[in-house]
Design an enzyme around this catalytic site. Structure first.
Site, PDB file in Angstrom:
ATOM      1  N   ASP A  34       0.816  -1.036  -0.042  1.00 42.17           N
ATOM      2  CA  ASP A  34       0.103   0.068  -0.044  1.00 42.17           C
ATOM      3  C   ASP A  34       0.777   1.282   0.056  1.00 42.17           C
ATOM      4  OD1 ASP A  34      -2.829  -1.277   2.180  1.00 42.17           O
ATOM      5  OD2 ASP A  34      -2.040  -1.712   0.126  1.00 42.17           O
ATOM      6  N   ALA A  35       1.879   1.150   0.697  1.00 40.83           N
ATOM      7  CA  ALA A  35       2.650   2.241   0.883  1.00 40.83           C
ATOM      8  C   ALA A  35       3.566   2.584  -0.586  1.00 40.83           C
ATOM      9  CB  ALA A  35       4.036   2.087   1.906  1.00 40.83           C
ATOM     10  N   SER A  83      -9.816  -3.922  17.754  1.00 44.67           N
ATOM     11  CA  SER A  83      -8.778  -4.780  17.413  1.00 44.67           C
ATOM     12  C   SER A  83      -8.234  -4.916  18.671  1.00 44.67           C
ATOM     13  CB  SER A  83      -7.913  -4.018  16.361  1.00 44.67           C
ATOM     14  OG  SER A  83      -7.642  -2.814  16.761  1.00 44.67           O
ATOM     15  N   ILE A  84      -7.292  -5.721  18.437  1.00 48.65           N
ATOM     16  CA  ILE A  84      -6.504  -6.267  19.880  1.00 48.65           C
ATOM     17  C   ILE A  84      -5.180  -5.416  19.893  1.00 48.65           C
ATOM     18  CG2 ILE A  84      -6.101  -8.232  21.332  1.00 48.65           C
ATOM     19  CD1 ILE A  84      -7.625  -9.999  19.346  1.00 48.65           C
ATOM     20  N   LYS A 129      -3.667 -17.144  17.015  1.00 44.54           N
ATOM     21  CA  LYS A 129      -4.199 -15.768  16.222  1.00 44.54           C
ATOM     22  C   LYS A 129      -4.016 -16.221  14.670  1.00 44.54           C
ATOM     23  CE  LYS A 129      -3.226 -11.010  15.558  1.00 44.54           C
ATOM     24  NZ  LYS A 129      -4.249 -10.751  14.557  1.00 44.54           N
ATOM     25  N   ARG A 150     -15.064  -6.013   8.661  1.00 35.93           N
ATOM     26  CA  ARG A 150     -14.776  -5.106  10.330  1.00 35.93           C
ATOM     27  C   ARG A 150     -14.929  -3.628   9.955  1.00 35.93           C
ATOM     28  NH1 ARG A 150     -10.161  -5.547  14.147  1.00 35.93           N
ATOM     29  NH2 ARG A 150      -8.702  -5.582  12.534  1.00 35.93           N
ATOM     30  N   CYS A 424      13.208 -17.911 -24.967  1.00 27.23           N
ATOM     31  CA  CYS A 424      12.598 -18.598 -23.773  1.00 27.23           C
ATOM     32  C   CYS A 424      13.376 -19.827 -23.418  1.00 27.23           C
ATOM     33  CB  CYS A 424      11.192 -19.183 -24.301  1.00 27.23           C
ATOM     34  SG  CYS A 424      10.531 -20.302 -23.563  1.00 27.23           S
TER      35      CYS A 424
HETATM   36  S1  IVH Z   1     -11.080 -12.327  19.272  1.00 25.72           S
HETATM   37  C1  IVH Z   1     -11.595  -7.877  20.625  1.00 25.72           C
HETATM   38  N1  IVH Z   1      -9.550 -14.466  18.465  1.00 25.72           N
HETATM   39  O1  IVH Z   1      -7.098 -10.851  15.148  1.00 25.72           O
HETATM   40  C2  IVH Z   1     -11.122  -9.354  20.243  1.00 25.72           C
HETATM   41  N2  IVH Z   1      -9.431 -12.646  17.129  1.00 25.72           N
HETATM   42  O2  IVH Z   1      -5.586  -7.976  15.687  1.00 25.72           O
HETATM   43  C3  IVH Z   1     -11.992 -10.190  19.377  1.00 25.72           C
HETATM   44  N3  IVH Z   1      -7.970 -12.754  15.232  1.00 25.72           N
HETATM   45  O3  IVH Z   1      -9.855  -8.357  15.014  1.00 25.72           O
HETATM   46  C4  IVH Z   1     -11.231 -11.111  18.563  1.00 25.72           C
HETATM   47  N4  IVH Z   1      -7.480 -14.995  15.626  1.00 25.72           N
HETATM   48  O4  IVH Z   1      -9.865 -10.303  13.600  1.00 25.72           O
HETATM   49  C5  IVH Z   1      -9.746 -13.318  18.357  1.00 25.72           C
HETATM   50  N5  IVH Z   1      -8.450 -16.503  17.939  1.00 25.72           N
HETATM   51  C6  IVH Z   1      -8.927 -15.051  17.599  1.00 25.72           C
HETATM   52  C7  IVH Z   1      -8.388 -14.564  16.555  1.00 25.72           C
HETATM   53  C8  IVH Z   1      -8.532 -13.326  16.475  1.00 25.72           C
HETATM   54  C9  IVH Z   1      -7.358 -13.707  14.726  1.00 25.72           C
HETATM   55  C10 IVH Z   1      -7.845 -11.338  14.470  1.00 25.72           C
HETATM   56  C11 IVH Z   1      -9.510 -10.538  14.882  1.00 25.72           C
HETATM   57  C12 IVH Z   1      -8.946  -9.290  15.688  1.00 25.72           C
HETATM   58  C13 IVH Z   1      -7.654  -9.184  14.982  1.00 25.72           C
HETATM   59  C14 IVH Z   1      -6.830  -8.440  15.988  1.00 25.72           C
END
Ligand code: IVH
Length: 759
Positions: A34-35, A83-84, A129, A150, A424
């Site tokens: 994207d950058a 997000s986390i 994750k 999202r 080729c």
């Molecule tokens: S829980 C508020 N569990 O990672 C938390 N998320 O970087 C709700 N993700 O937005 C999400 N694996 O799209 C959860 N086992 C998992 C996950 C997971 C991937 C994604 C998810 C989140 C993002 C955050």
């Protein structure tokens, strides 16, 4: 920059931006970050700002983001999709320098979290994750109501139709599901499916996706859900949004509820209650995840007790009850020994790094794709470099960068054309780079690497529609040397086909099946459709042969102008179109007084000389072609390619093969001079659906009479049969006349013929 330079640069940037826009939005295969895209866009914006005359309506600066996305409706999330917070595992060298544990971020988070909570007794869950794309799916009264991305967390795109194509997602839930149940999860592609998809794209000459997440994101952006349905997406549920009645009070109960509702949950799940067991769980996951069928890039840690989620609350971005521990991708240095060039199924040349073997994230890596020449130039990758390699998305080995300090003194920048000597590497044919495209391609029509593509094209639905000629069979037939080109399909027997053993298929479970025997039933169906294809019309045949520049419309127009396949092979019209096209292109490319460039007097005189010869010739050709009212779909390039094809060995072999089969595919839309024919006839032609045979000595050549019959909608054949409508006879007619008499065919003299025409 002067205005001419600015214009040239702006045009190049627009071309590049449009191409990347297309790769991103339509093909879902971005080639640049994207950058990098933004940087190209900013350069263009700057040029247009400095030279306002260059601000044209179709510049990508006028439509930031691209059209297709405008088609999605937006949906407001009832509960914000947060997000986390990420915490990072320290890299080995960081651990070394700081003397810290590489779990330092994790330990800090745990302690901070414990302080926030103000209690020591709590449970945490640990989950993989998943490296995919987040979606929220709403089930109302047990029925899938909508699915949304999202987006910005508050509103997302309505991708219901796309999500519904994912087979693992139930459209209906069992009776014990909450009435309002918004479940969230991660859409992704299994690594094996992703590799297969990329192989297929490679075979079709399309740009490969960079990693499964990119492929997934691009797929979900498709406005056409039929495309999405062909892509192997999957989803794992991991969290929830709005729920009207909770039947669970903890994350582990939610995790157990999911499979009872047919909602897929991750198999890997741990419940822990102190820091040491958290660290053990995370390290186990880091070890085990390499064997998973999908990409993961960390661990998500959540507080098990849902009541505590409300208690802890969230910041504007993240909940305070969860975090994501990101594993650092393993990177290693190795020597780039040489660069080999792979020729894809459509002739695209791809540079591949041959590396000193190195063990990364669970496997030994000795090759890595370098994508294309431009990407190599950007990173300045050269033979003999020490490079840093990682597995992009933990799957595909990629060269991240080179270490310039370790570069040998005599190294030279890489140039693909020079590297392969302009040929080729597979067949020695010429290579070329289409304008505006980065990839080099082999231009040899019969390059063996392209045979599978030609075969699949030949048999596909819009061409000869050969039932059962799928990827696996096409590959088997070509790779084991059974056939060398599409026309050899006609020589295969049901027995030959039935006994073939095809490569294993990928099962729903993600595993491979045993090698499959093609079998009698399929073999019978295929040979039957091969037989049937012999009577398909000319346009299908012309399109099926895969002649460059001859697409469906060109094939249909060519079949309007020619009665049969052999007529195309001996066509005069095509020569006229090709010659006119070539001369017109030359005149256009070499104007006498160019607007943009300066030309010397000699050059001007030279151009004048050629133009004096070409211009009248173009006029003559245009006059000749005028009655045919030829559509621009059949232009000079296509005509030229058709001529080249029939002059080539491959074309001659094709003609020979159809002659051997006793067929000559006929035009279904033959009408060479549409305007002339229909004038004064009220739309129907007097000789419509009549087959004529000409014999004996007439007052003019047979071709003259033939032309007249064709113009009036009739057909002309060389021999008398039951199907013959009329025999046009001249003096000294022999056996044809006798045969016509015996079959009761109408016999027409030249005089009668003239009268028929007058009527
Ligand atoms: S829980 C508020 N569990 O990672 C938390 N998320 O970087 C709700 N993700 O937005 C999400 N694996 O799209 C959860 N086992 C998992 C996950 C997971 C991937 C994604 C998810 C989140 C993002 C955050």
């Amino acid at each position: 920059m002067d205005p001419i330079q600015a214009n040239t640069r702006a045009r190049k940037l627009r071309l590049q931006l449009e191409q990347h826009n297309q790769l991103y939005y339509l093909d879902a295969a971005p080639e640049i970050s994207d950058a990098d895209y933004d940087s190209l866009m900013n350069q263009l914006k700057a040029i247009e700002a400095e030279h306002p005359v260059l601000q044209v309506a179709d510049s990508p600066t006028q439509r930031v983001g691209g059209k297709p996305l405008a088609g999605f409706q937006t949906i407001r999330h009832p509960v914000k999709m947060l997000s986390i917070e990420d915490i990072h595992q320290l890299k080995e060298d960081e651990v070394h320098h700081s003397g810290n544990d590489n779990d330092k971020g994790l330990i800090d988070w745990f302690e901070r979290f414990q302080r926030n909570l103000g209690q020591k007794n709590f449970e945490l869950t640990v989950e993989p994750k998943i490296d995919g794309v987040a979606v929220a799916i709403m089930y109302r009264n047990g029925v899938l109501d909508y699915a949304a991305t999202r987006g910005d967390g508050s509103t997302g795109d309505d991708i219901t139709q796309n999500i519904k194509t994912i087979r693992s997602i139930p459209l209906k839930l069992p009776g014990h599901a909450p009435q309002t149940f918004e479940v969230r999860g991660e859409v992704f592609m299994h690594n094996a499916d992703f590799n297969k998809l990329n192989d297929e794209r490679h075979a079709e000459g399309m740009q490969a996706f960079i990693n499964p997440r990119n492929a997934t994101a691009g797929t979900l952006k498709q406005l056409d859900s039929r495309i999405v349905a062909t892509r192997p997406l999957d989803l794992i549920f991991h969290s929830f949004g709005t729920v009207d009645k909770f039947s669970f009070t903890t994350i582990d109960q939610f995790h157990e509820l999911l499979p009872t509702l047919n909602l897929k949950a991750d198999k890997w799940f741990r419940l822990i209650d102190d820091l040491p067991s958290l660290r053990v769980a995370i390290h186990e996951l880091d070890k085990e995840r390499h064997a998973f069928s999908y990409a993961t890039d960390g661990a998500v840690i959540k507080v098990n007790e849902i009541a505590l989620h409300q208690h802890l609350g969230s910041t504007s971005k993240y909940p305070r009850w969860a975090c994501a521990f990101k594993f650092c991708p393993e990177q290693k240095e190795t020597l780039l020994k040489s660069i080999s060039i792979q020729v894809g199924r459509t002739g695209v040349l791809t540079p591949v790094a041959e590396l000193s073997p190195i063990f990364i994230s669970g496997t030994t890596v000795s090759r890595a794709t370098l994508h294309n020449e431009e990407e190599m130039k950007r990173k300045d990758v050269r033979v003999g470099d020490i490079v840093i390699v990682e597995k992009a998305g933990e799957i595909i080995p990629a060269v991240v960068k080179v270490i310039p300090e370790k570069r040998p003194n005599d190294s030279k920048p890489f140039n693909l054309f020079e590297h392969v000597g302009g040929k080729c590497p597979s067949c020695g044919g010429n290579i070329s780079q289409a304008e505006g495209f980065i990839a080099w391609k082999c231009t040899n029509f019969t390059c063996p690497e392209k045979t599978v593509t030609r075969l699949k094209h030949f048999g596909s639905r819009r061409m000869l529609d050969l039932e059962g000629l799928g990827d696996a069979l096409a590959e088997k037939l070509v790779d084991s040397g059974i056939i060398k080109g599409p026309m050899e399909l006609f020589k295969l027997s049901t027995e030959d086909l039935a006994d073939l053993h095809l490569a294993p298929a990928r099962l729903q479970s993600g595993e491979d099946s045993k090698p499959r025997r093609f079998g009698e039933k399929k073999a019978y169906l295929l040979t039957a459709s091969i037989d049937k294809s012999k009577s398909l019309p000319l346009d299908k045949w012309l399109f099926a042969l895969g002649i460059p520049a001859v697409g469906e419309s060109a094939a249909v127009e060519c079949s309007r102008l020619h009665e049969s396949f052999t007529k195309v092979a001996n066509s005069d019209v095509l020569h006229f179109i090709a010659e006119r096209g070539e001369k017109e292109s030359w005149l256009k490319a070499n104007p006498l007084s160019p607007k943009k460039e300066e030309i010397s007097q000699e050059e001007k005189a030279y151009r004048m000389e050629i133009a004096t010869e070409f211009k009248p010739r173009v006029r003559i050709l245009s006059d000749k072609l005028a009655p045919f009212k030829i559509s621009p779909e059949l232009g000079g390039v296509a005509a030229n390619e058709l001529i080249n094809f029939f002059a080539s060995d491959c074309g001659k072999e094709t003609l020979h093969a159809i002659e051997e089969m006793g067929i000559d595919p006929k035009s279904a839309n033959y009408s060479p001079r549409p305007g002339d024919d229909l004038e004064g006839t009220g739309g129907t032609l007097p000789f419509e659906s009549m087959t004529w045979v000409i014999t004996g000595t007439l007052s003019q050549s047979r071709d003259h009479f033939k032309e007249l019959i064709l113009q009036k909608g009739g057909k002309v054949s060389g021999s008398i049969s039951q199907k013959t409508s009329c025999l046009l006879t001249g003096d000294n007619a022999g056996s044809k006349l006798r045969k016509a008499e015996s079959l009761g065919v109408t016999i027409v003299t030249e005089e009668q013929f003239d009268r028929m025409l007058e009527q």
